[in-house]
Write a protein that holds these residues in place. Structure first.
Motif, PDB file in Angstrom:
ATOM      1  N   ARG A   1       0.824  -1.201   0.000  1.00 15.93           N
ATOM      2  CA  ARG A   1       0.000   0.000   0.000  1.00 15.93           C
ATOM      3  C   ARG A   1       0.863   1.259   0.000  1.00 15.93           C
ATOM      4  O   ARG A   1       1.871   1.341   0.711  1.00 15.93           O
ATOM      5  CB  ARG A   1      -0.898   0.034   1.245  1.00 15.93           C
ATOM      6  CG  ARG A   1      -1.921  -1.092   1.322  1.00 15.93           C
ATOM      7  CD  ARG A   1      -3.090  -0.838   0.365  1.00 15.93           C
ATOM      8  NE  ARG A   1      -4.129  -1.840   0.535  1.00 15.93           N
ATOM      9  CZ  ARG A   1      -4.149  -3.000  -0.099  1.00 15.93           C
ATOM     10  NH1 ARG A   1      -3.178  -3.321  -0.944  1.00 15.93           N
ATOM     11  NH2 ARG A   1      -5.153  -3.845   0.103  1.00 15.93           N
ATOM     12  N   ASN A   2       0.449   2.253  -0.803  1.00 21.04           N
ATOM     13  CA  ASN A   2       1.040   3.588  -0.764  1.00 21.04           C
ATOM     14  C   ASN A   2       0.181   4.421   0.191  1.00 21.04           C
ATOM     15  O   ASN A   2      -1.026   4.580  -0.044  1.00 21.04           O
ATOM     16  CB  ASN A   2       1.025   4.231  -2.149  1.00 21.04           C
ATOM     17  CG  ASN A   2       1.939   3.512  -3.118  1.00 21.04           C
ATOM     18  OD1 ASN A   2       3.154   3.645  -3.079  1.00 21.04           O
ATOM     19  ND2 ASN A   2       1.334   2.701  -4.012  1.00 21.04           N
ATOM     20  N   VAL A   3       0.783   4.919   1.253  1.00 18.47           N
ATOM     21  CA  VAL A   3       0.015   5.572   2.315  1.00 18.47           C
ATOM     22  C   VAL A   3       0.431   7.041   2.425  1.00 18.47           C
ATOM     23  O   VAL A   3       1.618   7.356   2.576  1.00 18.47           O
ATOM     24  CB  VAL A   3       0.208   4.853   3.669  1.00 18.47           C
ATOM     25  CG1 VAL A   3      -0.680   5.484   4.727  1.00 18.47           C
ATOM     26  CG2 VAL A   3      -0.093   3.363   3.527  1.00 18.47           C
ATOM     27  N   PHE A   4      -0.557   7.932   2.354  1.00 15.97           N
ATOM     28  CA  PHE A   4      -0.320   9.377   2.459  1.00 15.97           C
ATOM     29  C   PHE A   4      -1.022   9.863   3.727  1.00 15.97           C
ATOM     30  O   PHE A   4      -2.245   9.723   3.868  1.00 15.97           O
ATOM     31  CB  PHE A   4      -0.870  10.079   1.221  1.00 15.97           C
ATOM     32  CG  PHE A   4      -0.376  11.494   1.034  1.00 15.97           C
ATOM     33  CD1 PHE A   4       0.827  11.939   1.590  1.00 15.97           C
ATOM     34  CD2 PHE A   4      -1.115  12.401   0.264  1.00 15.97           C
ATOM     35  CE1 PHE A   4       1.283  13.230   1.391  1.00 15.97           C
ATOM     36  CE2 PHE A   4      -0.657  13.696   0.062  1.00 15.97           C
ATOM     37  CZ  PHE A   4       0.543  14.105   0.623  1.00 15.97           C
ATOM     38  N   ILE A   5      -0.226  10.405   4.675  1.00 15.65           N
ATOM     39  CA  ILE A   5      -0.735  10.758   6.008  1.00 15.65           C
ATOM     40  C   ILE A   5      -0.667  12.258   6.263  1.00 15.65           C
ATOM     41  O   ILE A   5       0.337  12.915   5.962  1.00 15.65           O
ATOM     42  CB  ILE A   5       0.058  10.025   7.106  1.00 15.65           C
ATOM     43  CG1 ILE A   5      -0.041   8.506   6.936  1.00 15.65           C
ATOM     44  CG2 ILE A   5      -0.432  10.432   8.498  1.00 15.65           C
ATOM     45  CD1 ILE A   5      -1.430   7.954   7.106  1.00 15.65           C
TER      46      ILE A   5
ATOM     47  N   GLU B   1     -10.507   6.636  -2.877  1.00 17.70           N
ATOM     48  CA  GLU B   1     -11.235   5.682  -2.042  1.00 17.70           C
ATOM     49  C   GLU B   1     -11.254   4.282  -2.646  1.00 17.70           C
ATOM     50  O   GLU B   1     -11.164   3.277  -1.919  1.00 17.70           O
ATOM     51  CB  GLU B   1     -12.666   6.177  -1.827  1.00 17.70           C
ATOM     52  CG  GLU B   1     -13.443   5.372  -0.805  1.00 17.70           C
ATOM     53  CD  GLU B   1     -14.776   6.029  -0.448  1.00 17.70           C
ATOM     54  OE1 GLU B   1     -15.413   5.568   0.514  1.00 17.70           O
ATOM     55  OE2 GLU B   1     -15.163   7.014  -1.128  1.00 17.70           O
ATOM     56  N   ASP B   2     -11.365   4.192  -3.974  1.00 16.03           N
ATOM     57  CA  ASP B   2     -11.464   2.887  -4.637  1.00 16.03           C
ATOM     58  C   ASP B   2     -10.145   2.440  -5.254  1.00 16.03           C
ATOM     59  O   ASP B   2     -10.117   1.446  -5.990  1.00 16.03           O
ATOM     60  CB  ASP B   2     -12.561   2.937  -5.709  1.00 16.03           C
ATOM     61  CG  ASP B   2     -13.936   3.233  -5.109  1.00 16.03           C
ATOM     62  OD1 ASP B   2     -14.197   2.713  -4.003  1.00 16.03           O
ATOM     63  OD2 ASP B   2     -14.712   3.983  -5.723  1.00 16.03           O
ATOM     64  N   HIS B   3      -9.078   3.179  -4.985  1.00 12.30           N
ATOM     65  CA  HIS B   3      -7.774   2.814  -5.550  1.00 12.30           C
ATOM     66  C   HIS B   3      -7.212   1.628  -4.762  1.00 12.30           C
ATOM     67  O   HIS B   3      -7.158   1.642  -3.523  1.00 12.30           O
ATOM     68  CB  HIS B   3      -6.828   4.010  -5.460  1.00 12.30           C
ATOM     69  CG  HIS B   3      -5.635   3.887  -6.359  1.00 12.30           C
ATOM     70  ND1 HIS B   3      -4.652   2.955  -6.175  1.00 12.30           N
ATOM     71  CD2 HIS B   3      -5.282   4.590  -7.479  1.00 12.30           C
ATOM     72  CE1 HIS B   3      -3.733   3.084  -7.108  1.00 12.30           C
ATOM     73  NE2 HIS B   3      -4.097   4.072  -7.928  1.00 12.30           N
ATOM     74  N   ALA B   4      -6.777   0.609  -5.474  1.00 16.17           N
ATOM     75  CA  ALA B   4      -6.355  -0.641  -4.826  1.00 16.17           C
ATOM     76  C   ALA B   4      -5.111  -0.494  -3.967  1.00 16.17           C
ATOM     77  O   ALA B   4      -4.945  -1.216  -2.970  1.00 16.17           O
ATOM     78  CB  ALA B   4      -6.118  -1.713  -5.886  1.00 16.17           C
ATOM     79  N   SER B   5      -4.204   0.433  -4.315  1.00 10.13           N
ATOM     80  CA  SER B   5      -2.916   0.495  -3.611  1.00 10.13           C
ATOM     81  C   SER B   5      -2.676   1.800  -2.866  1.00 10.13           C
ATOM     82  O   SER B   5      -1.566   2.055  -2.412  1.00 10.13           O
ATOM     83  CB  SER B   5      -1.770   0.266  -4.603  1.00 10.13           C
ATOM     84  OG  SER B   5      -1.643   1.383  -5.472  1.00 10.13           O
TER      85      SER B   5
END
Length: 520
Positions: free
Chosen positions: A402-406, A431-435
């Protein structure tokens, strides 16, 4: 003739008895060994402790833990105090018990915390006086003198009073119409346990008049403050309440934290402390300090106000304890020393108004503690923006799939509030992006300082790679800019992941070929 025979027989019996006594081994009385001393301090142990109590009416004992740095420092001061008392021909003796060797004796005497000082009087083993935290030789000597003699200097006239008031930075004077009874006795008891301050007492009418005193009172004189502070004495005043008054008002309204003041700060009777972390050389320091001092007046005796200079390298340890970084300053924290729970001021600006609000919120029990982690919200991963806390933070952000943006935010920050709606929109875009995962975390309530490198609001991207890489976002704070940044980082992460996979494939082939060669 009979008389002569009787005298001869009596003489024979006496000579025989004398001869018998001379042939017997004479009885010897075992002489008690003298207690060994080291630099004038008695070396006490179970075998000689009772002897020491019998020989010395006043015996101060240091329970020494050799491996403790604090205990070692106290032992040096203890030896200096012993030397001073010896030079004054005092009958008070000092002794040390090594608690690592004399465990049984230490247990019998009921001492569990070290270092500790106990004062044994008239051989009473069961009821020693527990000493306050005495850190210097002079304080030890003064405490002992006040316990065994007058605890305050008798001030006889105005000239003597003027000289006494100038004797030290802080002096305490008791004004009593009767020096022997009632409130005066409470004063003497308080003086016994505050050996680091000079105490004087007077009943002289001219001295009363000089300082405008009309009733029994205790007055604290402080050179750094224009007006002395008076504490009216009545029959209801206790020793503890008087000590609290003195210990509260001897401190400055704002005390700077350093090596010299740290002892008084940590042993203060006021256990709620508010700390201002800022640079003493900063352009706005005077303004910040002024606001801090202005708020302090209202909370004297309730909250201790402490300033910490972030430019002082020796203060590094306290920054670690409070997780304060240069980028966070100016920062304000409250800590309760009874439970070590910390609280962070819910405001960005250090003003007297915000400080007062923070203090009253804390005193009313409504302040939010600063913890390592808040509880994980029940539906933390159901919305377009995932609500992270300390407990699930690393598990979510360091995920190679997962690519996570915080977004790191502070609930009270105006800048953060403005951007939260934009962040929600960003969450809906992906919201619907898989990664891709869009998340947020309250950085003031969760300890994430290992990855948070900026002041809130801050934005950090965690790529979907095997390595725990961090990318700090520094672009425009608009929806379009955020979307473009995420899309670019996702592509870069794909490329990096492909390289990682290729490296893993090559490594697997090399390992396989190596095994085949070993088998051949």
């Amino acid at each position: 003739m009979k008389t002569l025979l009787f005298l001869s027989a009596l003489a024979a019996v006496s000579l025989a008895a004398l001869a018998e006594n001379q042939t017997q081994t004479p009885k010897t009385t075992k002489k008690k060994e003298k207690i060994k001393e080291e630099k004038g301090v008695l070396e006490l142990k179970k075998s000689n402790f009772e002897q020491a109590l019998r020989q010395h009416k006043h015996l101060l004992v240091n329970f020494h833990a050799p491996l403790s740095g604090e205990s070692q420092s106290l032992s040096l001061e203890f030896a200096s105090a012993a030397a001073q008392l010896r030079n004054e021909s005092s009958k008070i003796r000092l002794g040390t018990i090594d608690v690592s060797k004399e465990k049984e004796l230490t247990k019998e005497l009921g001492v569990t915390d070290f270092p500790a000082l106990r004062f044994f009087i008239s051989g009473d083993r069961e009821n020693p006086v527990t000493c306050p935290a005495l850190r210097s030789a002079s304080a030890i000597v003064t405490w002992l003198k006040r316990r065994t003699g007058p605890s305050a200097v008798l001030i006889k006239d105005v000239d003597h009073a003027k000289a006494f008031v100038e004797e030290a930075e802080v002096v305490i004077v008791g004004f009593f119409k009767d020096l022997e009874k009632g409130e005066a006795q409470v004063f003497y008891e308080a003086a016994q346990d505050i050996p680091d301050l000079p105490f004087g007492v007077t009943k002289n009418k001219n001295v009363f008049s000089k300082y405008d005193i009309t009733k029994n009172a205790v007055v604290l004189f402080k050179k750094s403050e224009e007006k002395p502070v008076a504490y009216e004495m009545s029959g209801e005043v206790s020793r503890d309440s008087l000590v609290r008054f003195i210990r509260t008002f001897e401190m400055d309204l704002v005390t700077e934290y350093n090596r010299e003041t740290s002892g008084k700060i940590f042993t203060a009777l006021v256990t709620s402390h508010i700390l201002l972390f800022t640079n003493k050389t900063a352009d706005d320091f005077r303004e910040l300090h002024g606001e801090f001092q202005s708020a302090a007046v209202e909370f004297r005796g309730k909250v201790l106000f402490v300033f910490v200079d972030t430019d002082e390298t020796r203060n590094g340890r306290i920054f670690e304890v409070f997780h304060v970084r240069e980028v966070d300053t100016p920062a304000v924290r409250i800590i309760n020393l009874t439970d070590n729970v910390q609280y962070q001021m819910q405001a960005d600006e250090v003003t007297a108004h915000n400080l007062r609000t923070f203090c009253w919120t804390y005193l009313d029990g409504k302040a939010k503690p600063k913890l390592d982690s808040e509880p994980i919200p029940e539906n933390w991963d159901k919305g377009p923006v995932k609500e992270l806390v300390g407990m699930n933070f690393e598990r979510v952000v360091f995920n190679e799939d997962r690519n996570v943006f915080i977004m790191f935010y502070a609930p009270w920050s105006a800048a953060c509030k403005e951007l939260l709606s934009v962040w929600e929109q960003l969450g809906k875009v992906f919201e619907d992006h898989a990664s891709v995962v869009i998340g947020k975390i309250d950085s003031t309530a969760n300890d994430v300082h290992t990855v948070l490198l900026e002041r809130h609001p801050a934005f950090t991207f965690f790529p979907a790679t095997s390595f725990q890489r961090i990318v700090t976002y520094t672009g425009e704070r608009t929806l379009e800019a955020f979307v473009q940044f995420v899309e670019n980082q996702v592509e870069l992460a794909k490329e990096e992941k492909a390289k990682e996979d290729e490296e893993k494939r090559k490594q697997a082939i090399e390992e396989s070929e190596g095994k085949e060669k070993e088998e051949l």
